[in-house]
Design a protein around this motif. Structure first.
Motif, short mmCIF file in Angstrom:
data_model
loop_
_atom_site.label_atom_id
_atom_site.label_comp_id
_atom_site.label_asym_id
_atom_site.label_seq_id
_atom_site.Cartn_x
_atom_site.Cartn_y
_atom_site.Cartn_z
N LEU A 242 0.85 -1.19 0.00
CA LEU A 242 0.00 0.00 0.00
C LEU A 242 0.89 1.24 0.00
O LEU A 242 1.84 1.33 0.77
N THR A 243 0.59 2.19 -0.86
CA THR A 243 1.47 3.34 -1.04
C THR A 243 1.09 4.55 -0.19
O THR A 243 1.94 5.39 0.08
N ASP A 244 -0.16 4.66 0.20
CA ASP A 244 -0.59 5.77 1.06
C ASP A 244 -0.39 5.34 2.51
O ASP A 244 -1.09 4.47 3.02
N THR A 245 0.56 5.97 3.19
CA THR A 245 0.98 5.49 4.51
C THR A 245 -0.07 5.66 5.59
O THR A 245 0.00 4.98 6.62
N ASP A 246 -1.04 6.56 5.41
CA ASP A 246 -2.08 6.71 6.43
C ASP A 246 -3.44 6.20 5.96
O ASP A 246 -4.46 6.48 6.57
N SER A 247 -3.46 5.44 4.88
CA SER A 247 -4.72 4.85 4.41
C SER A 247 -5.07 3.64 5.27
O SER A 247 -4.24 3.08 5.97
N TRP A 248 -6.34 3.22 5.20
CA TRP A 248 -6.78 2.02 5.90
C TRP A 248 -8.07 1.52 5.26
O TRP A 248 -8.81 2.29 4.64
N TYR A 249 -8.28 0.22 5.36
CA TYR A 249 -9.37 -0.42 4.63
C TYR A 249 -10.03 -1.47 5.52
O TYR A 249 -9.38 -2.08 6.36
N ILE A 250 -11.32 -1.68 5.29
CA ILE A 250 -12.05 -2.72 6.01
C ILE A 250 -12.71 -3.64 4.98
O ILE A 250 -13.49 -3.19 4.14
N ILE A 251 -12.38 -4.92 5.04
CA ILE A 251 -13.04 -5.92 4.21
C ILE A 251 -14.35 -6.30 4.90
O ILE A 251 -14.36 -6.58 6.10
N THR A 252 -15.44 -6.28 4.17
CA THR A 252 -16.74 -6.60 4.75
C THR A 252 -17.14 -8.03 4.40
O THR A 252 -16.46 -8.71 3.61
N ASP A 253 -18.25 -8.47 4.95
CA ASP A 253 -18.74 -9.82 4.65
C ASP A 253 -19.71 -9.85 3.48
O ASP A 253 -20.38 -10.86 3.24
N VAL A 254 -19.81 -8.75 2.74
CA VAL A 254 -20.65 -8.72 1.54
C VAL A 254 -20.00 -9.63 0.48
O VAL A 254 -18.81 -9.46 0.17
N PRO A 255 -20.72 -10.59 -0.07
CA PRO A 255 -20.12 -11.50 -1.04
C PRO A 255 -19.81 -10.83 -2.37
O PRO A 255 -20.36 -9.77 -2.69
N ASN A 256 -18.93 -11.46 -3.13
CA ASN A 256 -18.56 -10.98 -4.47
C ASN A 256 -18.04 -9.55 -4.44
O ASN A 256 -18.43 -8.72 -5.26
N GLY A 257 -17.14 -9.30 -3.51
CA GLY A 257 -16.50 -8.00 -3.43
C GLY A 257 -15.19 -7.98 -4.21
O GLY A 257 -15.19 -7.93 -5.44
N MET A 258 -14.08 -8.09 -3.52
CA MET A 258 -12.77 -8.09 -4.17
C MET A 258 -12.49 -9.46 -4.75
O MET A 258 -12.54 -10.47 -4.05
N LYS A 259 -12.18 -9.50 -6.05
CA LYS A 259 -11.99 -10.76 -6.76
C LYS A 259 -10.63 -10.82 -7.46
O LYS A 259 -10.15 -9.82 -8.01
N HIS A 260 -10.06 -12.02 -7.44
CA HIS A 260 -8.83 -12.31 -8.17
C HIS A 260 -9.10 -13.50 -9.06
O HIS A 260 -9.43 -14.59 -8.57
N PHE A 261 -9.01 -13.31 -10.37
CA PHE A 261 -9.18 -14.40 -11.32
C PHE A 261 -7.81 -14.87 -11.80
O PHE A 261 -6.99 -14.06 -12.24
N ASP A 262 -7.58 -16.17 -11.70
CA ASP A 262 -6.31 -16.77 -12.10
C ASP A 262 -6.52 -17.54 -13.40
O ASP A 262 -7.13 -18.60 -13.41
N ARG A 263 -6.05 -16.97 -14.51
CA ARG A 263 -6.23 -17.60 -15.83
C ARG A 263 -5.18 -18.67 -16.11
O ARG A 263 -5.50 -19.77 -16.54
N SER A 264 -3.91 -18.33 -15.88
CA SER A 264 -2.82 -19.29 -16.07
C SER A 264 -1.82 -19.11 -14.94
O SER A 264 -1.28 -18.00 -14.77
N PRO A 265 -1.55 -20.14 -14.16
CA PRO A 265 -0.59 -20.00 -13.08
C PRO A 265 0.83 -19.79 -13.60
O PRO A 265 1.10 -19.97 -14.80
N LEU A 266 1.71 -19.40 -12.72
CA LEU A 266 3.09 -19.11 -13.10
C LEU A 266 3.75 -20.34 -13.71
O LEU A 266 3.73 -21.43 -13.13
#
Length: 303
Positions: A242-266
């Motif tokens: 994280l680049t903003d040193t005073d930023s902060w975030y809360i992950i909620t229990d709402v489904p389908n929020g932050m997603k990572h799709f893996d098409r081809s592994p390393l």
């Protein structure tokens, strides 16, 4: 351009005591604390937000019932990116090196670069989606963190109205905002914060807010309400990308929020070139990080 003996002069002569610079430790897979990972089998993935119905209305006696329409509201598209890096070594450099197996050394460096790139890309939505930067949009077409996410019933917010550093007051307000979230038709949803994500510069403040029995930064002899109520049950995690040193975030229990799709592994490949004798090494992966429902995360850039 191949790595030749010109770049490895000291490794061709006797008397070298140590080679260093490639053995640093790495941070763990910190993106796993933010994203839900799913596999992908196509060039892009789409996730569609649906709206339900508004509140029911009173039906007067003898009159018809009111009909309502359900519909799609927006589509979040994830386009898989190809991430790759390669290097080549001349056969003379391999033959004349006195101290190490060049291939083994630099394939490890290649893997390290690929891993670091993935963590940087994972942090990009959080870094670029802050209100002051406004360079990463969620599927609804506005900045990831804003007070004006559009819905059929109005707007909802996943950031503070006035940005503030992480403290007891701002954290409690964020949790109040999360509990007040509504769906696309303005109906209340039962959302709560489950995990806090902070940069390393904010970890000491987060530790005090999460672990202290009493209130922090005050002489009042009151309990720490966030801790005693179990408001953020999974505590906090540090993300060093994280680049903003005073930023902060809360992950909620709402489904389908932050997603990572893996098409081809390393994957890694090696091949020799007949004409030059150079040996080439390549690492490649395909993936994408993004967000479907912005209610899945609450972000603040600090004061």
């Amino acid at each position: 351009m191949a790595i030749s003996r010109n770049q490895l002069v000291k490794e061709l002569e006797p008397g070298l005591n140590a080679l260093f610079g490639l053995e640093y430790k790495q941070y763990e897979n910190q993106s796993a604390e933010i994203y839900t990972t799913e596999s992908s089998d196509r060039a892009f993935e789409e996730e569609v937000m649906l709206s339900g119905f508004a509140n029911a209305s009173v039906k007067p006696e003898g009159q018809g019932v009111v009909y309502d329409d359900a519909q799609e509201t927006f589509t979040a598209r994830y386009t898989n990116e190809t991430i790759a890096l390669a290097f080549a070594i001349t056969e003379e450099a391999i033959e004349d090196n006195l101290y190490d197996k060049l291939a083994s050394r630099y394939t490890k460096a290649l893997a390290r670069s690929m891993a670091n790139t993935k963590q940087v890309k994972a942090a990009t939505p959080l870094n670029q989606g802050l209100p002051a930067i406004d360079n990463f949009d969620s599927g609804d077409g506005v900045s990831l963190f804003t007070t004006a996410h559009p819905t059929l019933a109005g707007n909802f917010s996943n950031t503070l109205t006035t940005q503030a550093d992480l403290n007891e007051t701002s954290l409690e307000q964020a949790l109040i905002d999360i509990a007040a979230l509504t769906d696309e038709r303005g109906l209340k949803i039962a959302a709560r914060g489950v995990k806090m994500i902070v940069p390393s510069a904010n970890q000491f403040t987060a530790e005090r807010l999460m672990k202290s029995q009493g209130r922090t930064a005050t002489a009042d002899n009151d309990i720490n309400a966030v801790k005693s109520m179990g408001m953020i049950p999974q505590g906090y995690r540090v993300n060093n990308y994280l680049t903003d040193t005073d930023s902060w975030y809360i992950i909620t229990d709402v489904p389908n929020g932050m997603k990572h799709f893996d098409r081809s592994p390393l994957t890694t490949k090696m091949e020799g070139d007949f004409d030059t004798g150079n040996v080439r090494y390549k690492a490649r992966a395909r993936y994408v990080f993004g967000v479907s429902d912005p209610r899945g995360i609450y972000g603040v850039e600090g004061a």
